[in-house]
Design a protein around this motif. Sequence first.
Motif, PDB file in Angstrom:
ATOM      1  N   ARG A 143      44.606  32.620  47.297  1.00  0.00           N
ATOM      2  CA  ARG A 143      43.293  32.149  47.767  1.00  0.00           C
ATOM      3  C   ARG A 143      42.353  31.926  46.583  1.00  0.00           C
ATOM      4  O   ARG A 143      41.610  30.936  46.541  1.00  0.00           O
ATOM      5  CB  ARG A 143      42.700  33.160  48.741  1.00  0.00           C
ATOM      6  CG  ARG A 143      41.432  32.673  49.371  1.00  0.00           C
ATOM      7  CD  ARG A 143      41.100  33.507  50.598  1.00  0.00           C
ATOM      8  NE  ARG A 143      39.913  32.950  51.209  1.00  0.00           N
ATOM      9  CZ  ARG A 143      38.715  33.537  51.189  1.00  0.00           C
ATOM     10  NH1 ARG A 143      38.564  34.708  50.639  1.00  0.00           N
ATOM     11  NH2 ARG A 143      37.695  32.953  51.762  1.00  0.00           N
ATOM     12  N   LEU A 144      42.385  32.843  45.611  1.00  0.00           N
ATOM     13  CA  LEU A 144      41.549  32.709  44.416  1.00  0.00           C
ATOM     14  C   LEU A 144      41.920  31.446  43.642  1.00  0.00           C
ATOM     15  O   LEU A 144      41.043  30.697  43.211  1.00  0.00           O
ATOM     16  CB  LEU A 144      41.685  33.953  43.523  1.00  0.00           C
ATOM     17  CG  LEU A 144      40.916  33.964  42.220  1.00  0.00           C
ATOM     18  CD1 LEU A 144      39.406  33.885  42.477  1.00  0.00           C
ATOM     19  CD2 LEU A 144      41.238  35.180  41.387  1.00  0.00           C
ATOM     20  N   ASP A 145      43.222  31.198  43.475  1.00  0.00           N
ATOM     21  CA  ASP A 145      43.671  30.000  42.762  1.00  0.00           C
ATOM     22  C   ASP A 145      43.214  28.728  43.476  1.00  0.00           C
ATOM     23  O   ASP A 145      42.775  27.764  42.839  1.00  0.00           O
ATOM     24  CB  ASP A 145      45.191  30.009  42.617  1.00  0.00           C
ATOM     25  CG  ASP A 145      45.672  31.094  41.667  1.00  0.00           C
ATOM     26  OD1 ASP A 145      44.842  31.555  40.837  1.00  0.00           O
ATOM     27  OD2 ASP A 145      46.846  31.499  41.746  1.00  0.00           O
ATOM     28  N   GLU A 146      43.284  28.720  44.818  1.00  0.00           N
ATOM     29  CA  GLU A 146      42.860  27.551  45.596  1.00  0.00           C
ATOM     30  C   GLU A 146      41.370  27.306  45.440  1.00  0.00           C
ATOM     31  O   GLU A 146      40.929  26.162  45.265  1.00  0.00           O
ATOM     32  CB  GLU A 146      43.210  27.770  47.070  1.00  0.00           C
ATOM     33  CG  GLU A 146      42.888  26.587  47.951  1.00  0.00           C
ATOM     34  CD  GLU A 146      43.216  26.872  49.401  1.00  0.00           C
ATOM     35  OE1 GLU A 146      42.468  26.399  50.258  1.00  0.00           O
ATOM     36  OE2 GLU A 146      44.210  27.596  49.661  1.00  0.00           O
ATOM     37  N   LEU A 147      40.583  28.382  45.469  1.00  0.00           N
ATOM     38  CA  LEU A 147      39.141  28.237  45.293  1.00  0.00           C
ATOM     39  C   LEU A 147      38.799  27.697  43.903  1.00  0.00           C
ATOM     40  O   LEU A 147      37.913  26.883  43.746  1.00  0.00           O
ATOM     41  CB  LEU A 147      38.433  29.589  45.517  1.00  0.00           C
ATOM     42  CG  LEU A 147      38.343  30.068  46.964  1.00  0.00           C
ATOM     43  CD1 LEU A 147      37.818  31.487  47.000  1.00  0.00           C
ATOM     44  CD2 LEU A 147      37.453  29.166  47.766  1.00  0.00           C
ATOM     45  N   LEU A 148      39.520  28.163  42.902  1.00  0.00           N
ATOM     46  CA  LEU A 148      39.279  27.698  41.549  1.00  0.00           C
ATOM     47  C   LEU A 148      39.639  26.216  41.404  1.00  0.00           C
ATOM     48  O   LEU A 148      38.960  25.461  40.731  1.00  0.00           O
ATOM     49  CB  LEU A 148      40.045  28.545  40.532  1.00  0.00           C
ATOM     50  CG  LEU A 148      39.519  29.986  40.343  1.00  0.00           C
ATOM     51  CD1 LEU A 148      40.469  30.786  39.456  1.00  0.00           C
ATOM     52  CD2 LEU A 148      38.123  29.970  39.753  1.00  0.00           C
ATOM     53  N   LYS A 149      40.730  25.771  42.064  1.00  0.00           N
ATOM     54  CA  LYS A 149      41.135  24.360  42.010  1.00  0.00           C
ATOM     55  C   LYS A 149      40.072  23.486  42.694  1.00  0.00           C
ATOM     56  O   LYS A 149      39.667  22.452  42.172  1.00  0.00           O
ATOM     57  CB  LYS A 149      42.474  24.151  42.711  1.00  0.00           C
ATOM     58  CG  LYS A 149      43.662  24.537  41.896  1.00  0.00           C
ATOM     59  CD  LYS A 149      44.919  24.261  42.714  1.00  0.00           C
ATOM     60  CE  LYS A 149      46.107  24.885  42.047  1.00  0.00           C
ATOM     61  NZ  LYS A 149      47.330  24.676  42.842  1.00  0.00           N
ATOM     62  N   ASN A 150      39.634  23.913  43.881  1.00  0.00           N
ATOM     63  CA  ASN A 150      38.618  23.143  44.628  1.00  0.00           C
ATOM     64  C   ASN A 150      37.313  23.079  43.861  1.00  0.00           C
ATOM     65  O   ASN A 150      36.626  22.051  43.888  1.00  0.00           O
ATOM     66  CB  ASN A 150      38.382  23.732  46.014  1.00  0.00           C
ATOM     67  CG  ASN A 150      39.564  23.548  46.935  1.00  0.00           C
ATOM     68  OD1 ASN A 150      40.378  22.643  46.729  1.00  0.00           O
ATOM     69  ND2 ASN A 150      39.675  24.378  47.946  1.00  0.00           N
ATOM     70  N   ASN A 151      36.976  24.137  43.193  1.00  0.00           N
ATOM     71  CA  ASN A 151      35.739  24.159  42.416  1.00  0.00           C
ATOM     72  C   ASN A 151      35.828  23.206  41.238  1.00  0.00           C
ATOM     73  O   ASN A 151      34.873  22.539  40.878  1.00  0.00           O
ATOM     74  CB  ASN A 151      35.444  25.591  41.931  1.00  0.00           C
ATOM     75  CG  ASN A 151      34.037  25.736  41.379  1.00  0.00           C
ATOM     76  OD1 ASN A 151      33.192  24.909  41.655  1.00  0.00           O
ATOM     77  ND2 ASN A 151      33.813  26.767  40.609  1.00  0.00           N
ATOM     78  N   GLY A 152      37.026  23.113  40.622  1.00  0.00           N
ATOM     79  CA  GLY A 152      37.226  22.204  39.504  1.00  0.00           C
ATOM     80  C   GLY A 152      37.175  20.749  39.938  1.00  0.00           C
ATOM     81  O   GLY A 152      36.705  19.885  39.198  1.00  0.00           O
TER      82      GLY A 152
END
Length: 155
Positions: A143-152
């Motif tokens: 979930r953390l990785d997905e949030l970081l990708k979406n934020n980028g």
Amino acid sequence: MKRSIIIVFSTLLFAFSALADNIDTYKFSSVDQEQQYRHLTESLRCPKCQNNSIADSNAMIAGDMRLKVYELLQSGQTPDEVKAYMVARYGNFVTYEPPLLPSTLILWAGPALFVIVGALVIILRSRKRQPSEAELDAEQQARLDELLKNNGKQS
């Protein structure tokens, strides 16, 4: 007017003479003995005042102690014997440097132990507050990785 000034000055004169009665005057056999007396009275603490030496204190017990120091020196005792007498009579408190004994060990080591324990508590509590990546399980990490990708992508 003149009369009131004379009354004020005479009152002050009598007040200062009353203070002069509180001064100890002792006769010593030698200058060395007088220096020993002065050193002893400066190095012994007043039991009543607690932060003054018996030389500086106006308490009655300090006056008695000064007299006893004088008498003991006049009787031929050494300064160490006089100090030992005062410690035997009033306890280690009368010296500004109490000896290191098992009963006074906590007084000597207490402050250092308090600082060490306090530092350990601060260090241990600060280590518990820092989260590490190892504490995240696989689902949380994804979930953390997905949030970081979406934020980028948004920026």
